[in-house]
Enzyme design. Structure first.
Site, PDB file in Angstrom:
ATOM      1  N   GLU A 295     -19.786  -2.193  35.319  1.00 13.07           N
ATOM      2  CA  GLU A 295     -19.436  -1.652  36.644  1.00 13.07           C
ATOM      3  C   GLU A 295     -18.973  -0.190  36.611  1.00 13.07           C
ATOM      4  O   GLU A 295     -17.927   0.148  37.159  1.00 13.07           O
ATOM      5  CB  GLU A 295     -18.362  -2.531  37.282  1.00 13.07           C
ATOM      6  CG  GLU A 295     -18.810  -3.975  37.412  1.00 13.07           C
ATOM      7  CD  GLU A 295     -17.728  -4.901  37.945  1.00 13.07           C
ATOM      8  OE1 GLU A 295     -16.611  -4.446  38.245  1.00 13.07           O
ATOM      9  OE2 GLU A 295     -18.010  -6.117  38.056  1.00 13.07           O
TER      10      GLU A 295
ATOM     11  N   ASN B 136     -23.953  -3.708  32.592  1.00 12.92           N
ATOM     12  CA  ASN B 136     -23.858  -4.792  33.583  1.00 12.92           C
ATOM     13  C   ASN B 136     -23.225  -4.259  34.867  1.00 12.92           C
ATOM     14  O   ASN B 136     -22.223  -3.529  34.810  1.00 12.92           O
ATOM     15  CB  ASN B 136     -22.974  -5.898  32.979  1.00 12.92           C
ATOM     16  CG  ASN B 136     -22.962  -7.178  33.785  1.00 12.92           C
ATOM     17  OD1 ASN B 136     -24.022  -7.716  34.096  1.00 12.92           O
ATOM     18  ND2 ASN B 136     -21.780  -7.672  34.127  1.00 12.92           N
TER      19      ASN B 136
ATOM     20  N   HIS C 261     -24.184 -11.457  42.769  1.00 11.03           N
ATOM     21  CA  HIS C 261     -23.245 -12.197  43.621  1.00 11.03           C
ATOM     22  C   HIS C 261     -23.741 -12.050  45.061  1.00 11.03           C
ATOM     23  O   HIS C 261     -23.623 -10.974  45.652  1.00 11.03           O
ATOM     24  CB  HIS C 261     -21.834 -11.603  43.500  1.00 11.03           C
ATOM     25  CG  HIS C 261     -21.224 -11.750  42.147  1.00 11.03           C
ATOM     26  ND1 HIS C 261     -20.878 -12.977  41.614  1.00 11.03           N
ATOM     27  CD2 HIS C 261     -20.885 -10.830  41.195  1.00 11.03           C
ATOM     28  CE1 HIS C 261     -20.346 -12.799  40.410  1.00 11.03           C
ATOM     29  NE2 HIS C 261     -20.344 -11.524  40.129  1.00 11.03           N
TER      30      HIS C 261
ATOM     31  N   GLU D 253     -24.310 -13.091  36.537  1.00 11.15           N
ATOM     32  CA  GLU D 253     -23.145 -13.708  37.193  1.00 11.15           C
ATOM     33  C   GLU D 253     -23.573 -14.360  38.502  1.00 11.15           C
ATOM     34  O   GLU D 253     -22.852 -14.297  39.511  1.00 11.15           O
ATOM     35  CB  GLU D 253     -22.061 -12.648  37.454  1.00 11.15           C
ATOM     36  CG  GLU D 253     -21.592 -11.942  36.196  1.00 11.15           C
ATOM     37  CD  GLU D 253     -20.480 -10.924  36.433  1.00 11.15           C
ATOM     38  OE1 GLU D 253     -19.848 -10.951  37.505  1.00 11.15           O
ATOM     39  OE2 GLU D 253     -20.239 -10.098  35.530  1.00 11.15           O
TER      40      GLU D 253
ATOM     41  N   ASP E 112     -24.140 -16.203  41.722  1.00  6.95           N
ATOM     42  CA  ASP E 112     -23.577 -17.190  42.643  1.00  6.95           C
ATOM     43  C   ASP E 112     -24.034 -16.815  44.048  1.00  6.95           C
ATOM     44  O   ASP E 112     -24.274 -15.645  44.340  1.00  6.95           O
ATOM     45  CB  ASP E 112     -22.051 -17.353  42.527  1.00  6.95           C
ATOM     46  CG  ASP E 112     -21.257 -16.079  42.679  1.00  6.95           C
ATOM     47  OD1 ASP E 112     -21.803 -15.064  43.155  1.00  6.95           O
ATOM     48  OD2 ASP E 112     -20.058 -16.096  42.327  1.00  6.95           O
TER      49      ASP E 112
HETATM   50  O1  G3I Z   1      -4.151 -16.084  34.267  1.00  5.66           O
HETATM   51  C1  G3I Z   1      -3.384 -15.748  35.430  1.00  5.66           C
HETATM   52  C2  G3I Z   1      -2.382 -16.800  35.735  1.00  5.66           C
HETATM   53  O2  G3I Z   1      -1.446 -16.867  34.685  1.00  5.66           O
HETATM   54  C3  G3I Z   1      -1.703 -16.445  37.072  1.00  5.66           C
HETATM   55  O3  G3I Z   1      -0.856 -17.480  37.429  1.00  5.66           O
HETATM   56  C4  G3I Z   1      -2.734 -16.255  38.153  1.00  5.66           C
HETATM   57  C5  G3I Z   1      -2.102 -15.813  39.458  1.00  5.66           C
HETATM   58  O4  G3I Z   1      -3.034 -15.117  40.264  1.00  5.66           O
HETATM   59  O5  G3I Z   1      -3.648 -15.258  37.759  1.00  5.66           O
HETATM   60  C6  G3I Z   1      -4.341 -15.593  36.579  1.00  5.66           C
HETATM   61  O6  G3I Z   1      -5.261 -14.583  36.276  1.00  5.66           O
HETATM   62  C7  G3I Z   1      -6.373 -14.466  37.139  1.00  5.66           C
HETATM   63  C8  G3I Z   1      -7.630 -14.629  36.316  1.00  5.66           C
HETATM   64  O7  G3I Z   1      -8.758 -14.404  37.138  1.00  5.66           O
HETATM   65  C9  G3I Z   1      -7.740 -16.023  35.699  1.00  5.66           C
HETATM   66  O8  G3I Z   1      -7.896 -16.978  36.686  1.00  5.66           O
HETATM   67  C10 G3I Z   1      -6.331 -13.096  37.777  1.00  5.66           C
HETATM   68  O9  G3I Z   1      -5.225 -12.996  38.655  1.00  5.66           O
HETATM   69  C11 G3I Z   1      -7.607 -12.842  38.525  1.00  5.66           C
HETATM   70  O10 G3I Z   1      -7.629 -11.484  38.955  1.00  5.66           O
HETATM   71  C12 G3I Z   1      -8.798 -13.081  37.632  1.00  5.66           C
HETATM   72  O11 G3I Z   1      -9.952 -12.921  38.401  1.00  5.66           O
HETATM   73  C13 G3I Z   1     -11.133 -12.692  37.678  1.00  5.66           C
HETATM   74  C14 G3I Z   1     -11.775 -11.393  38.125  1.00  5.66           C
HETATM   75  O12 G3I Z   1     -13.006 -11.211  37.450  1.00  5.66           O
HETATM   76  C15 G3I Z   1     -10.886 -10.199  37.862  1.00  5.66           C
HETATM   77  O13 G3I Z   1     -11.560  -9.027  38.104  1.00  5.66           O
HETATM   78  C16 G3I Z   1     -12.067 -13.847  37.939  1.00  5.66           C
HETATM   79  O14 G3I Z   1     -11.528 -15.030  37.349  1.00  5.66           O
HETATM   80  C17 G3I Z   1     -13.433 -13.553  37.320  1.00  5.66           C
HETATM   81  O15 G3I Z   1     -14.353 -14.524  37.744  1.00  5.66           O
HETATM   82  C18 G3I Z   1     -13.931 -12.192  37.771  1.00  5.66           C
HETATM   83  O16 G3I Z   1     -15.139 -11.922  37.147  1.00  5.66           O
HETATM   84  C19 G3I Z   1     -15.770 -10.709  37.510  1.00  5.66           C
HETATM   85  C20 G3I Z   1     -16.537 -10.247  36.309  1.00  5.66           C
HETATM   86  O17 G3I Z   1     -15.673 -10.114  35.217  1.00  5.66           O
HETATM   87  C21 G3I Z   1     -17.222  -8.918  36.595  1.00  5.66           C
HETATM   88  N1  G3I Z   1     -18.059  -8.998  37.770  1.00  5.66           N
HETATM   89  C22 G3I Z   1     -17.378  -9.508  38.952  1.00  5.66           C
HETATM   90  C23 G3I Z   1     -16.753 -10.863  38.670  1.00  5.66           C
HETATM   91  C24 G3I Z   1     -16.177 -11.453  39.924  1.00  5.66           C
HETATM   92  O18 G3I Z   1     -15.106 -10.678  40.397  1.00  5.66           O
END
Ligand code: G3I
Length: 445
Positions: free
Chosen positions: A155, A197, A233, A262, A264
């Site tokens: 990105e 990516n 996405h 990715e 969906d």
């Molecule tokens: O692990 C913590 C947990 O301890 C806490 O309680 C909770 C509270 O919000 O957060 C948890 O972390 C989260 C993490 O996902 C695990 O679930 C983060 O806040 C959250 O920001 C994070 O989101 C991820 C996101 O990337 C961050 O940018 C998504 O799971 C993940 O699917 C997403 O993936 C991205 C790709 O890497 C890049 N392309 C876009 C895609 C979708 O956004």
């Protein structure tokens, strides 16, 4: 006499042709991974380490997917929470499990403006550039030889019509930060495919044009790059572009692989299913589109769960989109009207028992996944048991849509014991060691 022989030979050829013609449908792959493999591609999913203990989740993961991408566990904040101190535990869990199951791994992501540890967010200039190079080196070296494809840079381009790089602390270290990351990754893990990516690059637009220009320049100057990932996405605001296939093709024509990384698609029912099928069709139409990854397993696992964008519902049941993808990949379940022609898989034939079972085996050195189809005879079933012979030294480690299995005996789950006369249901199991051989025995209960 000669004439008779010729006729017999012709008859034999006709019979053989009939069997061959029957085989593809009768043996159609019944999982996403197996069907994609028949098209020379992988079918993967994003995986979260903390969900692996959920047996529904891991059952689908083992059964359906031939590639995994750690959803968050390889990101900079997860792998280097303190500068110079690396933390690979969760990512190692996913990688080692995938390799044990014969699945590829997509590494995600080495250098990205988002999900940086706070110490990196607070760096700039040479200190940040050096930290990035060290990070790429350490992480890619740790996983050297285990990664099929790395998202080296994620990105890095701005949305909208500017075609510019995204502003970020990494970008502010100098425009060459991307090629430095790629060269560093190549040095650390020469065997991994190195990908750029991004999202909103799925159709031809200012952003994808800018990525295209960068990749073309990299190829011209010998900067190591092997693939481009298209996140894909999709939803109402960002629909599957009409020129998706054409866009994948123009990148492939630069001489590298393209991957859907990715996928969906928000929505439900037939509309969602048709869009998924169209996305898969586009990849299959591009020779160098060598794999598809969906961004999670069940709708409830998704980063945007409210949009129900995945192939399995929250209970782990396949949705219409699943069937559409499987069909598009050339797989599916069919009920042959004549007995199943001979195939590499053994099948039982004890109609007196009220049911028959056929197996489809996916085996590799050290492990196997078996899908078993249970078919009722002339009388409906209210329950069934299937026995297989597990070779000495082998072990069944996981079962889905049935119970038991450790000793080679499987019993229907609560929801699939009832099978209409002539109807069928499927269950599966995986294990370590050599795959079961010999005919499965089905018994009505
Ligand atoms: O692990 C913590 C947990 O301890 C806490 O309680 C909770 C509270 O919000 O957060 C948890 O972390 C989260 C993490 O996902 C695990 O679930 C983060 O806040 C959250 O920001 C994070 O989101 C991820 C996101 O990337 C961050 O940018 C998504 O799971 C993940 O699917 C997403 O993936 C991205 C790709 O890497 C890049 N392309 C876009 C895609 C979708 O956004």
């Amino acid at each position: 006499m000669r004439r008779t022989l010729v006729l017999l030979t012709a008859g034999a050829v006709t019979a053989a042709a009939a069997v061959v013609a029957l085989s593809p449908s009768a043996n159609a792959a019944t999982t996403l991974g197996a069907a994609a493999a028949e098209k020379g591609r992988y079918f993967g999913t994003a995986v979260a380490a903390y969900k692996l203990s959920d047996s529904v989740y891991s059952g689908i993961l083992n059964r359906e997917f031939t590639s995994v991408t750690p959803e968050n566990e390889m990101k900079w904040d997860a792998t280097e929470p303190t500068q110079g101190t690396f933390s690979f535990g969760s990512a190692d869990t996913i990688v080692n499990r995938a390799i044990a199951n014969g699945q590829k791994v997509r590494g995600h992501a080495l250098a990205w403006h988002s999900q940086q540890p706070s110490w990196a967010e607070n760096l700039s200039g040479t200190a940040l550039r050096n930290a990035m190079v060290n990070h790429v080196t350490q992480v890619a070296t740790h996983y050297r030889g285990k990664i099929d494809s790395w998202d080296v840079v994620n990105e890095a381009f701005a949305d909208g019509g500017s075609g510019a790089r995204r502003d970020s602390n990494l970008q502010r270290t100098g425009n060459d930060w991307i090629e430095v990351a790629f060269r560093t990754a190549r040095a650390a893990d020469p065997a991994a495919k190195l990908c750029y990516n991004d999202y909103n690059t799925d159709g031809q637009n200012a952003k994808s044009n800018a990525v295209y220009a960068m990749v073309r320049d990299f190829k011209a100057r010998g900067v190591p790059i092997d693939c481009v990932g298209f996140q894909s996405h999709f939803n109402a605001q960002s629909p599957l572009p009409a020129d998706y296939q054409a866009n994948l093709q123009r990148f492939a024509d630069l001489g590298l692989d393209v991957q859907i990384t990715e996928l969906d698609i928000e929505g439900s029912g037939a509309t969602q299913a048709a869009t998924y099928a169209a996305a898969v069709r586009a990849c299959l139409a591009v020779t160098r589109c060598n794999g598809i990854t969906v961004w999670g397993i069940r709708d409830t696992d998704s980063w945007r769960a409210s949009g129900t964008p995945l192939l399995f519902d929250g209970s782990g049941n396949p949705k219409p989109a699943y069937a559409a993808v499987l069909t598009e990949l050339g797989g599916g379940t069919t009920t042959p009207s004549s007995p199943v022609p001979s195939s590499p898989s053994p099948s039982s034939s004890n109609p007196a028992a009220g049911c028959t079972a056929t197996t489809s085996v996916n085996a590799w050195t050290g492990g196997f996944v078996v899908t078993v189809k249970v078919t009722a005879g002339a009388t409906a079933l209210t329950g069934w048991t299937v026995g297989v012979t597990v070779p000495s030294g082998s072990a069944v480690t996981n079962t889905w849509n049935a119970t038991g299995g450790a000793s080679g005996t499987f019993t229907n789950a609560a929801w699939n014991g009832r099978v209409a006369a002539g109807g069928s249901t499927e269950f599966g199991f995986q294990g370590t060691g050599g795959a079961p051989a010999g005919a499965p025995v089905c018994t009505a209960r």
